[in-house]
Design a protein around this motif. Structure first.
Motif, mmCIF file in Angstrom:
data_model
loop_
_atom_site.group_PDB
_atom_site.id
_atom_site.type_symbol
_atom_site.label_atom_id
_atom_site.label_comp_id
_atom_site.label_asym_id
_atom_site.label_seq_id
_atom_site.Cartn_x
_atom_site.Cartn_y
_atom_site.Cartn_z
ATOM 1 N N ILE A 18 0.691 -1.192 -0.067
ATOM 2 C CA ILE A 18 -0.152 -0.030 0.094
ATOM 3 C C ILE A 18 0.849 1.250 0.003
ATOM 4 O O ILE A 18 1.779 1.390 0.829
ATOM 5 C CB ILE A 18 -0.908 -0.015 1.355
ATOM 6 N N VAL A 19 0.860 1.978 -0.904
ATOM 7 C CA VAL A 19 1.596 3.352 -1.066
ATOM 8 C C VAL A 19 0.600 4.475 -1.144
ATOM 9 O O VAL A 19 -0.075 4.872 -1.866
ATOM 10 C CB VAL A 19 2.390 3.215 -2.434
ATOM 11 N N GLU A 20 0.546 5.290 0.295
ATOM 12 C CA GLU A 20 -0.500 6.125 0.551
ATOM 13 C C GLU A 20 0.125 7.026 1.560
ATOM 14 O O GLU A 20 0.591 6.516 2.695
ATOM 15 C CB GLU A 20 -1.708 5.252 0.797
ATOM 16 N N ASP A 21 0.048 8.238 1.287
ATOM 17 C CA ASP A 21 0.539 9.028 2.104
ATOM 18 C C ASP A 21 -0.495 9.671 3.412
ATOM 19 O O ASP A 21 0.137 10.442 4.253
ATOM 20 C CB ASP A 21 1.403 10.159 1.717
ATOM 21 N N GLU A 22 -1.736 9.390 3.213
ATOM 22 C CA GLU A 22 -2.713 9.536 3.881
ATOM 23 C C GLU A 22 -3.089 8.360 4.913
ATOM 24 O O GLU A 22 -3.573 7.540 4.382
ATOM 25 C CB GLU A 22 -3.952 9.984 3.265
ATOM 26 N N PRO A 23 -2.660 8.370 6.189
ATOM 27 C CA PRO A 23 -2.715 6.914 7.282
ATOM 28 C C PRO A 23 -4.284 6.604 7.049
ATOM 29 O O PRO A 23 -4.417 5.448 7.205
ATOM 30 C CB PRO A 23 -2.383 7.604 8.601
ATOM 31 N N ALA A 24 -5.122 7.193 7.144
ATOM 32 C CA ALA A 24 -6.683 7.014 7.209
ATOM 33 C C ALA A 24 -6.713 5.986 6.023
ATOM 34 O O ALA A 24 -7.414 4.941 6.127
ATOM 35 C CB ALA A 24 -7.440 7.903 7.331
ATOM 36 N N PHE A 25 -6.630 6.360 4.732
ATOM 37 C CA PHE A 25 -6.908 5.788 3.796
ATOM 38 C C PHE A 25 -5.915 4.354 3.571
ATOM 39 O O PHE A 25 -6.524 3.255 3.282
ATOM 40 C CB PHE A 25 -6.495 6.702 2.390
ATOM 41 N N ALA A 26 -4.690 4.375 3.988
ATOM 42 C CA ALA A 26 -3.878 3.132 4.151
ATOM 43 C C ALA A 26 -4.467 2.245 4.951
ATOM 44 O O ALA A 26 -4.456 1.220 4.671
ATOM 45 C CB ALA A 26 -2.533 3.733 4.505
ATOM 46 N N VAL B 193 -11.615 4.848 -6.132
ATOM 47 C CA VAL B 193 -11.666 6.121 -6.010
ATOM 48 C C VAL B 193 -11.956 6.488 -4.530
ATOM 49 O O VAL B 193 -12.677 5.586 -3.862
ATOM 50 C CB VAL B 193 -12.997 6.869 -6.800
ATOM 51 N N LYS B 194 -11.351 7.650 -4.046
ATOM 52 C CA LYS B 194 -11.345 7.806 -2.526
ATOM 53 C C LYS B 194 -12.783 8.420 -2.383
ATOM 54 O O LYS B 194 -13.131 9.125 -3.006
ATOM 55 C CB LYS B 194 -10.298 8.755 -2.098
ATOM 56 N N PRO B 195 -13.273 8.270 -1.261
ATOM 57 C CA PRO B 195 -12.853 7.130 -0.254
ATOM 58 C C PRO B 195 -13.085 5.767 -0.644
ATOM 59 O O PRO B 195 -14.059 5.431 -1.409
ATOM 60 C CB PRO B 195 -13.658 7.517 1.132
ATOM 61 N N PRO B 196 -12.069 4.740 -0.417
ATOM 62 C CA PRO B 196 -12.319 3.513 -0.998
ATOM 63 C C PRO B 196 -13.209 2.627 -0.230
ATOM 64 O O PRO B 196 -13.343 2.566 1.061
ATOM 65 C CB PRO B 196 -10.916 2.922 -0.803
ATOM 66 N N SER B 197 -14.197 2.061 -1.259
ATOM 67 C CA SER B 197 -15.125 1.186 -0.798
ATOM 68 C C SER B 197 -14.704 -0.349 -0.849
ATOM 69 O O SER B 197 -13.674 -0.531 -1.611
ATOM 70 C CB SER B 197 -16.416 1.020 -1.634
ATOM 71 N N ALA B 198 -15.047 -1.081 0.046
ATOM 72 C CA ALA B 198 -14.710 -2.528 0.052
ATOM 73 C C ALA B 198 -14.884 -3.242 -1.229
ATOM 74 O O ALA B 198 -13.827 -3.988 -1.818
ATOM 75 C CB ALA B 198 -15.356 -3.526 0.980
ATOM 76 N N PRO B 199 -15.902 -3.107 -1.884
ATOM 77 C CA PRO B 199 -16.108 -3.935 -3.305
ATOM 78 C C PRO B 199 -15.129 -3.251 -4.268
ATOM 79 O O PRO B 199 -14.505 -4.245 -4.928
ATOM 80 C CB PRO B 199 -17.575 -3.491 -3.639
ATOM 81 N N ILE C 294 -0.797 -3.563 -10.414
ATOM 82 C CA ILE C 294 -1.139 -1.985 -9.855
ATOM 83 C C ILE C 294 -2.623 -1.889 -9.764
ATOM 84 O O ILE C 294 -3.476 -2.170 -10.678
ATOM 85 C CB ILE C 294 -0.579 -0.962 -11.078
ATOM 86 N N VAL C 295 -2.983 -1.083 -8.724
ATOM 87 C CA VAL C 295 -4.244 -0.707 -8.417
ATOM 88 C C VAL C 295 -3.919 1.079 -8.268
ATOM 89 O O VAL C 295 -3.303 1.196 -7.062
ATOM 90 C CB VAL C 295 -5.062 -1.308 -7.160
ATOM 91 N N TYR C 296 -4.679 1.908 -8.544
ATOM 92 C CA TYR C 296 -4.552 3.147 -8.410
ATOM 93 C C TYR C 296 -5.581 3.750 -7.254
ATOM 94 O O TYR C 296 -6.712 3.363 -7.402
ATOM 95 C CB TYR C 296 -4.594 4.274 -9.612
ATOM 96 N N LEU C 297 -5.161 4.372 -6.368
ATOM 97 C CA LEU C 297 -6.118 4.965 -5.391
ATOM 98 C C LEU C 297 -6.001 6.608 -5.683
ATOM 99 O O LEU C 297 -5.121 7.140 -5.554
ATOM 100 C CB LEU C 297 -5.743 4.592 -3.889
ATOM 101 N N THR C 298 -7.101 7.253 -6.030
ATOM 102 C CA THR C 298 -7.308 8.726 -6.096
ATOM 103 C C THR C 298 -8.457 9.155 -5.891
ATOM 104 O O THR C 298 -9.596 8.590 -5.871
ATOM 105 C CB THR C 298 -6.901 8.884 -7.580
ATOM 106 N N GLY C 299 -8.601 10.552 -5.527
ATOM 107 C CA GLY C 299 -9.751 11.271 -5.622
ATOM 108 C C GLY C 299 -10.275 11.790 -7.016
ATOM 109 O O GLY C 299 -11.322 12.349 -7.126
ATOM 110 N N ASN C 300 -9.244 11.758 -7.918
ATOM 111 C CA ASN C 300 -9.499 12.290 -9.329
ATOM 112 C C ASN C 300 -9.076 11.218 -10.283
ATOM 113 O O ASN C 300 -8.041 11.044 -10.617
ATOM 114 C CB ASN C 300 -8.821 13.725 -9.318
#
Length: 136
Positions: free
Chosen positions: A5-13, A94-100, A74-80
């Motif tokens: 997991i490469v994410e600089d926002e701890p809550a999303f990680a 897309v953030k916030p990430p849903s489980a599905p 690769i899976v991208y995690l993004t608000g945009n």
């Protein structure tokens, strides 16, 4: 499969970590920047990448290195999601990430990695009677 997991926002990680673990994925580690991501990459099969990291590199720049050097799905995690565009073998969450969405992305990345590994092994002659299996 092991997930980086490469994410600089701890809550999303932590959200992604919980979802992945609940689905039976192992966590290779959580990286907050590019250097940590590269350090943990050899342990990963799949990476969930934030598209924008605080250290300046983008998810696609990191993804290119992970795919080329470590054969990581690769899976991208993004608000945009418009920042990523349509790329072969890549799923966007897309953030916030849903489980599905996270689970679907992990499964797609795992399938992509398996196909790519089989193709590379076929090109290298791995799996025939005269060649040795590659060590990873």
């Amino acid at each position: 499969m092991r997930v980086l997991i490469v994410e600089d926002e701890p809550a999303f990680a932590l959200m992604v970590e919980d979802i992945a673990m609940a689905e039976g994925f192992e966590i290779a580690g959580i990286a907050r920047n590019t250097a940590e991501a590269m350090e943990l990459a050899p342990e990963a099969d799949i990476a969930i990448l934030d598209v924008r990291l605080a250290d300046g590199l983008t998810g696609p720049e990191i993804a290119k290195q992970l795919v080329e050097h470590f054969n990581v799905g690769i899976v991208y995690l993004t608000g945009n999601p418009d920042l990523v565009g349509d790329r072969d073998g890549v799923h966007v969450v897309v953030k916030p990430p849903s489980a599905p969405s996270v689970v679907d992305g992990l499964r797609q990345a795992a399938a992509w990695r398996s196909r790519r590994t089989r193709q590379q092994n076929a090109q290298d002659g791995v799996g025939n009677a005269t060649s040795k299996p590659q060590q990873h």
